[in-house]
Design an enzyme around this catalytic site. Structure first.
Site, short mmCIF file in Angstrom:
data_model
loop_
_atom_site.label_atom_id
_atom_site.label_comp_id
_atom_site.label_asym_id
_atom_site.label_seq_id
_atom_site.Cartn_x
_atom_site.Cartn_y
_atom_site.Cartn_z
N HIS A 163 0.85 -1.20 0.00
CA HIS A 163 0.00 0.00 0.00
C HIS A 163 0.88 1.24 0.00
CE1 HIS A 163 0.81 -0.55 4.28
NE2 HIS A 163 0.29 0.62 4.57
N HIS A 185 1.28 4.03 1.97
CA HIS A 185 1.76 4.84 3.10
C HIS A 185 3.27 5.02 3.06
CE1 HIS A 185 -2.07 4.28 5.77
NE2 HIS A 185 -2.17 5.28 4.93
N ASP A 197 5.59 5.03 5.17
CA ASP A 197 6.45 4.12 5.92
C ASP A 197 6.50 2.72 5.31
OD1 ASP A 197 3.78 3.67 6.75
OD2 ASP A 197 4.44 2.86 8.67
N HIS A 198 6.00 2.61 4.09
CA HIS A 198 6.12 1.36 3.32
C HIS A 198 6.76 1.59 1.94
CE1 HIS A 198 3.73 -1.35 6.00
NE2 HIS A 198 3.38 -0.16 6.46
N HIS A 241 -7.54 -0.68 5.75
CA HIS A 241 -6.53 0.25 6.27
C HIS A 241 -6.36 1.40 5.29
CE1 HIS A 241 -2.93 1.56 8.34
NE2 HIS A 241 -2.19 1.38 7.26
N ASP A 276 -0.33 -3.97 6.23
CA ASP A 276 -1.05 -3.46 7.39
C ASP A 276 -2.53 -3.85 7.36
OD1 ASP A 276 1.33 -2.33 8.10
OD2 ASP A 276 0.71 -0.25 7.85
N HIS A 331 4.47 -4.49 11.01
CA HIS A 331 4.86 -3.70 12.18
C HIS A 331 5.04 -4.57 13.42
CE1 HIS A 331 4.26 0.39 10.59
NE2 HIS A 331 3.30 -0.14 9.86
#
Length: 255
Positions: free
Chosen positions: A56, A58, A60-61, A114, A133, A171
């Site tokens: 996805h 985001h 932080d990915h 998410h 996530d 995570h």
């Protein structure tokens, strides 16, 4: 032979996964929050990266994708529905597609909730699911974009995979998720045992992911919303599965 899976901690509490075929040397990475730790892990093992697999959009990915692609020439795979907010894709995929990851066929699942456009990959030969996530160890991702009905449908797809599937999520939230899960099912012996194991792993500095789907089915409250005992504990015996899931998610958001 199944692919080798390496769990690599990055940032504060993120994980990426390296997938490697020992016979061909093909290597893939799942999500790239930052490039440097991935390149260091590849160099340490003498592996050459061929694919970057995204779940996805985001930051932080994905924020390390461009740097890693520039350094390695790896091909980037991600969701067609999310292509407008992902790094440039070499292969845009949708639910029902089969994509080759390190030479192994992987089935693409839409697991929106998410985010809308979040995808997961099921590798049946290796027996792994790359869930990002969506389904997480003892939890699920917060619903930033999707609805409870959407996420319940997504989790139900993942719950239907073979029980011995290795769940590779994004995570290190397991200990906090377990603390919340205990408020939903305080009498779940499997959950209490798992919390102890998770605590011991964290004290030892070990990751608590990947997990196994059978373990999630026995302990993860977000997969257990359909069970009569869970509904009863919430005073929702006559509610739909999705309604119970929504209540559990609301409680977690306030926890």
């Amino acid at each position: 032979m199944p692919l080798e899976i390496v769990t690599l901690p990055v940032l504060k509490d993120n994980y990426v996964y390296l997938l490697h075929d020992a016979q061909t040397g093909a290597t893939a990475v799942v999500d790239v929050p930052e490039a440097a730790p991935v390149m260091a892990a590849l160099d340490q093992r003498g592996w050459n990266l061929s694919q970057i697999v995204l779940t996805h959009h985001h930051w932080d990915h994905v924020q390390g994708v461009d740097e890693l692609k520039a350094a390695t020439g790896a091909q980037v795979i991600g969701a067609k529905a999310d292509a407008h907010r992902l790094p440039d894709l070499d292969s845009a995929v949708s639910e029902g597609d089969t994509v080759s990851i390190c030479g192994e066929p992987a089935q693409v699942l839409d697991v929106s909730g998410h985010t809308v456009g979040h995808i997961a990959y099921h590798l049946p030969e290796t027996g792994a699911a790359l869930t990002g996530d969506s389904l997480m160890a003892l939890g699920c991702g917060r619903l930033f974009e999707g609805t409870p009905d959407m996420m319940w449908n997504s989790l139900s797809k993942l719950a239907a995979l073979p029980a011995d599937t290795i769940v590779c999520s994004g995570h290190e939230y397991t200990q906090a998720n377990g603390n919340f899960a205990a408020t939903i099912e305080p009498d779940n012996a499997a959950l209490m045992s798992r919390r102890e194991a998770v605590s011991a792993a964290r004290v030892a500095g070990q990751p608590t992911v990947p997990s196994v789907l059978s373990e999630e089915l026995a302990t993860n409250p977000f997969l257990r919303a359909s069970l009569p005992q869970v509904k009863a504990s919430l005073g929702m015996a006559d509610s739909s599965d999705a309604e119970v899931f929504a209540e559990i998610r609301r409680r977690k958001d306030r926890f």
